[in-house]
Write an enzyme that holds these catalytic residues in place. Structure first.
Site, PDB file in Angstrom:
ATOM      1  N   HIS A 163       6.247  -4.568  -1.057  1.00 10.34           N
ATOM      2  CA  HIS A 163       4.869  -4.080  -0.928  1.00 10.34           C
ATOM      3  C   HIS A 163       3.912  -5.010  -1.293  1.00 10.34           C
ATOM      4  O   HIS A 163       2.453  -4.854  -1.210  1.00 10.34           O
ATOM      5  CB  HIS A 163       4.661  -2.928  -1.709  1.00 10.34           C
ATOM      6  CG  HIS A 163       5.071  -2.706  -3.074  1.00 10.34           C
ATOM      7  ND1 HIS A 163       4.767  -3.771  -4.267  1.00 10.34           N
ATOM      8  CD2 HIS A 163       5.827  -1.871  -3.837  1.00 10.34           C
ATOM      9  CE1 HIS A 163       5.299  -3.424  -5.360  1.00 10.34           C
ATOM     10  NE2 HIS A 163       6.096  -2.383  -5.021  1.00 10.34           N
ATOM     11  N   ASP A 198       2.147   8.672   1.641  1.00 10.27           N
ATOM     12  CA  ASP A 198       3.034   7.666   1.248  1.00 10.27           C
ATOM     13  C   ASP A 198       2.844   6.941  -0.110  1.00 10.27           C
ATOM     14  O   ASP A 198       1.800   7.203  -0.592  1.00 10.27           O
ATOM     15  CB  ASP A 198       3.222   6.479   2.276  1.00 10.27           C
ATOM     16  CG  ASP A 198       4.132   5.352   2.126  1.00 10.27           C
ATOM     17  OD1 ASP A 198       5.401   5.954   1.981  1.00 10.27           O
ATOM     18  OD2 ASP A 198       3.780   4.281   1.854  1.00 10.27           O
ATOM     19  N   HIS A 236       4.597  -3.326   3.269  1.00  9.95           N
ATOM     20  CA  HIS A 236       4.131  -1.933   3.046  1.00  9.95           C
ATOM     21  C   HIS A 236       2.972  -1.950   2.229  1.00  9.95           C
ATOM     22  O   HIS A 236       2.585  -2.449   1.363  1.00  9.95           O
ATOM     23  CB  HIS A 236       5.382  -1.424   2.472  1.00  9.95           C
ATOM     24  CG  HIS A 236       6.644  -1.326   3.157  1.00  9.95           C
ATOM     25  ND1 HIS A 236       7.327  -0.140   3.508  1.00  9.95           N
ATOM     26  CD2 HIS A 236       7.319  -2.146   3.910  1.00  9.95           C
ATOM     27  CE1 HIS A 236       8.276  -0.201   4.165  1.00  9.95           C
ATOM     28  NE2 HIS A 236       8.256  -1.646   4.807  1.00  9.95           N
ATOM     29  N   GLU A 244       3.852   3.864  -3.161  1.00  8.92           N
ATOM     30  CA  GLU A 244       4.711   2.615  -3.557  1.00  8.92           C
ATOM     31  C   GLU A 244       4.976   2.707  -4.954  1.00  8.92           C
ATOM     32  O   GLU A 244       4.323   3.224  -5.551  1.00  8.92           O
ATOM     33  CB  GLU A 244       3.836   1.524  -3.267  1.00  8.92           C
ATOM     34  CG  GLU A 244       3.533   1.273  -1.583  1.00  8.92           C
ATOM     35  CD  GLU A 244       4.695   1.109  -0.730  1.00  8.92           C
ATOM     36  OE1 GLU A 244       5.868   0.543  -1.128  1.00  8.92           O
ATOM     37  OE2 GLU A 244       4.465   1.036   0.525  1.00  8.92           O
ATOM     38  N   ASP A 268       0.398   2.818   5.779  1.00 14.52           N
ATOM     39  CA  ASP A 268       1.786   3.497   6.232  1.00 14.52           C
ATOM     40  C   ASP A 268       1.723   4.785   6.353  1.00 14.52           C
ATOM     41  O   ASP A 268       2.186   5.642   7.200  1.00 14.52           O
ATOM     42  CB  ASP A 268       2.995   3.132   5.175  1.00 14.52           C
ATOM     43  CG  ASP A 268       3.445   1.813   5.282  1.00 14.52           C
ATOM     44  OD1 ASP A 268       3.031   1.070   5.843  1.00 14.52           O
ATOM     45  OD2 ASP A 268       4.248   1.662   4.336  1.00 14.52           O
TER      46      ASP A 268
END
Length: 245
Positions: free
Chosen positions: A67, A12, A162, A14, A167
């Protein structure tokens, strides 16, 4: 060259935001966090890749609300170019498990190009999109990560914002539940080889709070049972249960 192995990387990212004015949402925006965990034979190995990145630009307010990563937090972090080779080494040849893969892969390939690196993710890795999988399994329903956790009864109560590594770990559990019913992960394969006394304890089975009732055979029933076995033994010239032969 793709290596078709059992090594999977659940990944994942961000980012600083999305470019709403471009068909390529990543153009003009940058990755600020990468989280990836290694899974082999449906087990977390404990091997992971996690880094925060200085995007050399400001983070959009809407992205910050998702986030919680601030401009001040990433200003002293390495730029993408300085972590790119380590990142490539970690993912090269693996199957990447990503939720909404086009988003993350688009950003990754954009960053590689900006670094002058000839690395296109899909040419070196198998990319599996869990969002596409979920849409096939649950057409017409919402299929974000929080909804899938609820659907598969996976605890994500610790996920208030997040975060790429968190995640990725949650997505690993979701993926295993989607592909085989396994909803918990343990590191390595120690659980399978455990010989602890806890695994060998026979626990009392209870129903509605009361112990399961055990009804023993009477002397008459035992006598009749032996009589039947003798008759069968004579007809079959030696039964399997006659341990004295």
């Amino acid at each position: 060259m793709i290596n078709h192995s059992t090594r999977q990387i659940v990944l994942d990212t961000e980012t600083t935001g999305m470019n709403q004015e471009s068909n390529n949402h990543y153009e003009g925006h940058k990755i600020i966090e990468i989280g990836a965990v290694e899974v082999i034979n449906r087990r977390l190995t404990g091997n992971h890749f996690h880094v925060y990145i200085n995007p050399e630009r400001l983070i959009d307010e809407d992205a910050f609300k998702v986030h919680g990563i601030s401009d001040d937090f990433v200003k002293d972090k390495p730029i993408f170019k300085n972590i790119a080779h380590d990142f490539i080494k970690f993912i090269d040849g693996a199957e990447l498990i990503i939720h909404n893969a086009s988003f993350d892969v688009g950003f990754m390939d954009y960053e590689f190009r900006l670094c002058g690196l000839d690395f296109k993710t899909a040419d070196h890795c198998i990319v599996t999109d869990t969002l596409a999988m979920a849409r096939r399994l649950f057409p017409g329903k919402r299929n974000n990560l929080d909804v899938l956790c609820e659907r598969y009864q996976i605890d994500n109560s610790h996920r208030t914002l997040h975060g790429a590594l968190l995640d990725a770990e949650i997505l690993a559990e979701v993926y295993l539940a989607m592909t085989g019913g396994q909803t918990t992960l343990s590191f390595n394969a120690e659980d399978n080889n455990s010989s602890s006394s806890e695994n060998n304890i026979i626990k009392r089975v209870e129903r509605n709070g009361a112990p399961l009732k055990v009804i023993k055979a009477t002397e008459y029933e035992l006598s009749e049972h032996k009589s039947v076995l003798k008759k069968i033994d004579k007809k079959s010239s030696g039964a399997l249960w006659n341990l004295n032969k």
